[in-house]
Design an enzyme around this catalytic site. Structure first.
Site, short mmCIF file in Angstrom:
data_model
loop_
_atom_site.label_atom_id
_atom_site.label_comp_id
_atom_site.label_asym_id
_atom_site.label_seq_id
_atom_site.Cartn_x
_atom_site.Cartn_y
_atom_site.Cartn_z
N ASP B 7 0.98 -1.06 0.06
CA ASP B 7 -0.13 -0.19 0.00
C ASP B 7 0.76 1.17 0.00
O ASP B 7 2.00 1.18 0.62
CB ASP B 7 -1.00 -0.09 1.44
CG ASP B 7 -1.69 1.28 1.38
OD1 ASP B 7 -2.40 1.54 0.51
OD2 ASP B 7 -1.58 1.70 2.54
N THR B 11 1.41 3.63 4.32
CA THR B 11 2.24 2.50 4.55
C THR B 11 3.83 2.88 4.06
O THR B 11 4.59 2.88 4.84
CB THR B 11 1.94 1.27 3.86
OG1 THR B 11 0.44 0.97 4.11
CG2 THR B 11 2.88 0.06 3.93
N ARG B 38 -8.25 13.42 5.71
CA ARG B 38 -7.84 11.92 5.44
C ARG B 38 -9.09 11.04 5.69
O ARG B 38 -9.35 9.92 5.03
CB ARG B 38 -6.61 11.58 6.31
CG ARG B 38 -6.23 10.10 6.33
CD ARG B 38 -5.76 9.75 4.74
NE ARG B 38 -5.06 8.33 4.92
CZ ARG B 38 -5.14 7.38 3.72
NH1 ARG B 38 -5.34 7.92 2.61
NH2 ARG B 38 -4.67 6.24 3.86
N SER B 115 -2.07 0.60 -4.86
CA SER B 115 -2.72 1.87 -4.28
C SER B 115 -3.91 2.46 -4.95
O SER B 115 -4.31 2.21 -6.16
CB SER B 115 -1.70 3.00 -4.30
OG SER B 115 -2.17 4.15 -4.11
N ASN B 116 -4.71 3.14 -3.99
CA ASN B 116 -6.13 3.78 -4.58
C ASN B 116 -5.71 4.95 -5.51
O ASN B 116 -6.58 5.28 -6.11
CB ASN B 116 -6.71 4.38 -3.25
CG ASN B 116 -7.31 3.23 -2.57
OD1 ASN B 116 -8.04 2.32 -3.13
ND2 ASN B 116 -8.05 3.59 -1.32
N LYS B 148 -10.06 0.00 -2.93
CA LYS B 148 -9.99 -1.03 -1.98
C LYS B 148 -11.18 -0.63 -0.84
O LYS B 148 -11.54 0.28 -0.51
CB LYS B 148 -8.67 -0.92 -1.21
CG LYS B 148 -7.65 -1.02 -2.07
CD LYS B 148 -6.23 -0.77 -1.20
CE LYS B 148 -5.01 -0.76 -1.95
NZ LYS B 148 -3.70 -0.36 -1.21
N SER B 172 0.58 -3.64 4.39
CA SER B 172 -0.25 -2.26 4.63
C SER B 172 -0.13 -1.88 6.24
O SER B 172 -0.08 -2.80 7.15
CB SER B 172 -1.78 -2.43 4.18
OG SER B 172 -2.50 -1.35 4.34
N ASN B 174 -2.83 0.29 6.82
CA ASN B 174 -4.20 0.63 7.10
C ASN B 174 -4.98 -0.60 7.21
O ASN B 174 -5.31 -1.55 6.51
CB ASN B 174 -4.85 1.16 5.82
CG ASN B 174 -4.17 2.55 5.56
OD1 ASN B 174 -4.30 3.37 6.24
ND2 ASN B 174 -3.52 2.72 4.51
N PHE B 176 -8.14 -1.54 7.50
CA PHE B 176 -9.23 -1.67 6.29
C PHE B 176 -8.50 -2.51 5.15
O PHE B 176 -9.16 -3.38 4.37
CB PHE B 176 -10.13 -0.56 5.77
CG PHE B 176 -9.60 0.31 4.79
CD1 PHE B 176 -8.67 1.02 5.14
CD2 PHE B 176 -9.72 -0.07 3.50
CE1 PHE B 176 -7.87 1.85 4.30
CE2 PHE B 176 -9.13 0.57 2.47
CZ PHE B 176 -8.42 1.62 2.75
N ASP B 177 -7.35 -2.06 4.91
CA ASP B 177 -6.68 -2.63 3.74
C ASP B 177 -6.16 -4.11 4.10
O ASP B 177 -6.18 -4.98 3.01
CB ASP B 177 -5.64 -1.64 3.18
CG ASP B 177 -4.81 -1.88 1.98
OD1 ASP B 177 -5.67 -2.43 1.10
OD2 ASP B 177 -3.88 -1.18 1.83
#
Lengths: 246, 246
Positions: B7, B11, B38, B115-116, B148, B172, B174, B176-177
């Site tokens: 990520d 990250t 964010r 990545s997003n 994601k 990651s 994150n 959620f990721d």
């Protein structure tokens, strides 16, 4: 005549009414628990929908409370946990909720709830709080196995009540839900419970922006998603004045 | 040999590195802007994915900054706005990022970002920050038109690099990721940048739980979604020590 479809949590019911129970169980942490819990609860509906790992809203509400208490390092007995969770079956209706429903019914409109809540949660909530007899239908997103703002969730209104999206005035306090309902095609009324100026005054007055202010900043201002409400009202009883063309 | 897929935001790159620009533009509000921005940025990726209204991450980043400044009642010139947004092309890599990538490459692993971010955002970011030559591929979720944790986003790794999910260690910070990548089927390493005890100490020490603490409470503790990492590490350089069986 129109069909007025209401969101439940935050719109007819005050989700902040769990705060007494959280503060009672964890003195000094009630406000943080209440706000983190609600913020994570909706996050989990979105994440689970996106991952294709739906579980019902009771389970999401439970998971997000576990997350909240664990993150804060608060230990709890099962009985304490259950007492807090149980508040979701006894949330306080907003003071304008019953009067608005009765006035709309007197105008001959069909009235329903469409909520993320599981059918059992919703049935118990409307029975416990006296709103049951004021509604024609209580619709859970559960059969779609997706939460709002997925189009499949909003499609359950027509599946249940018939009619077209043009007939529906969807009513929500939650900006993401307003955008989702608008994206789906409903006429949408937004209950703006925290007007922009009030929000800004609150921020200006705060030495430190606390959890409640963060919640209102994050979830009670209209989202910037190229979607928005057809009507903005400051109280549910104003719904009787809408001219929708429907 | 494995494929390590990272990520980017949070990250390899510190999203908090926008804070100097937000505070500089709006003295006294930098912390609140940084955290609300964010938090809303990721909310918008989820909401747009669920509504089927994908726009790329640059647009989401722009929309969420507009939301943040408007909600706080802060007026701004286009130039000020653009200067803040531009920080996303110049985020600071974490101090352990380059060393970890170089050590893994020395072990013969394939290294990529998933990545997003839009392809252009990511290409400019890795070029601006010196990580470009340390990576074999920079993959944006953009072709999937979902963010994601949608499975379609993670599927782009095999579409781009070949191989199977078993070969991949997804990395990651994150939660959620981490959950999304685990749900998809990757081996997953979580960089735990805010250990539970540190989080609790921070909450205990705060007279009022402020925006930064709320961010860490909401987005830096492992989620309660019946999914979790295979490995938990405290620094990226520990990745060289993993025994994955892949």
């Amino acid at each position: 005549m129109s069909t007025f479809v209401f969101d439940a949590y935050g719109t007819l019911y005050d989700v902040y009414s769990v705060a007494e129970a959280t503060e009672d169980a964890f003195p000094g942490h009630g406000e943080t628990i209440t706000q983190v819990w609600r913020l994570k609860q909706l996050e989990y509906t979105w994440l689970r929908s996106l991952m294709g790992r739906y579980v019902d809203f009771w389970e999401v509400t439970r998971e997000s409370l576990v997350y909240t208490l664990d993150s804060l390092g608060l230990e709890y007995a099962p009985k304490t946990f259950d007492r807090i969770l149980d508040r979701y079956l006894h949330l306080s209706p907003y003071p304008d909720a019953l009067a608005a429903l009765e006035a709309l019914r007197a105008q001959g409109h069909t009235l329903a709830i469409l909520s993320n809540g599981s059918q059992e949660m919703l049935d118990r909530l409307v029975a416990n709080t006296g709103l049951k007899q004021a509604l024609d239908a209580v619709i859970s997103v559960d059969p779609s196995k997706m939460f709002k703002p997925s189009p499949g969730a909003y499609a359950l209104v027509a599946d249940t009540l018939g009619g077209t999206t043009d007939d529906v005035v969807f009513v929500s306090c939650n900006p993401f839900d307003v955008c989702g309902a608008k994206s789906f095609g409903f006429n949408v009324a937004w209950i703006e419970r925290v007007p922009r100026q009030m929000m800004q005054d609150e921020v200006r007055a705060a030495a430190v922006v606390g959890p409640g202010t963060m919640f209102r900043l994050l979830r009670m201002q209209m989202d910037t998603l190229d979607l928005g409400p057809d009507f903005t009202i400051d109280t549910l009883t104003r719904l009787t004045e809408l001219r929708t063309g429907a």
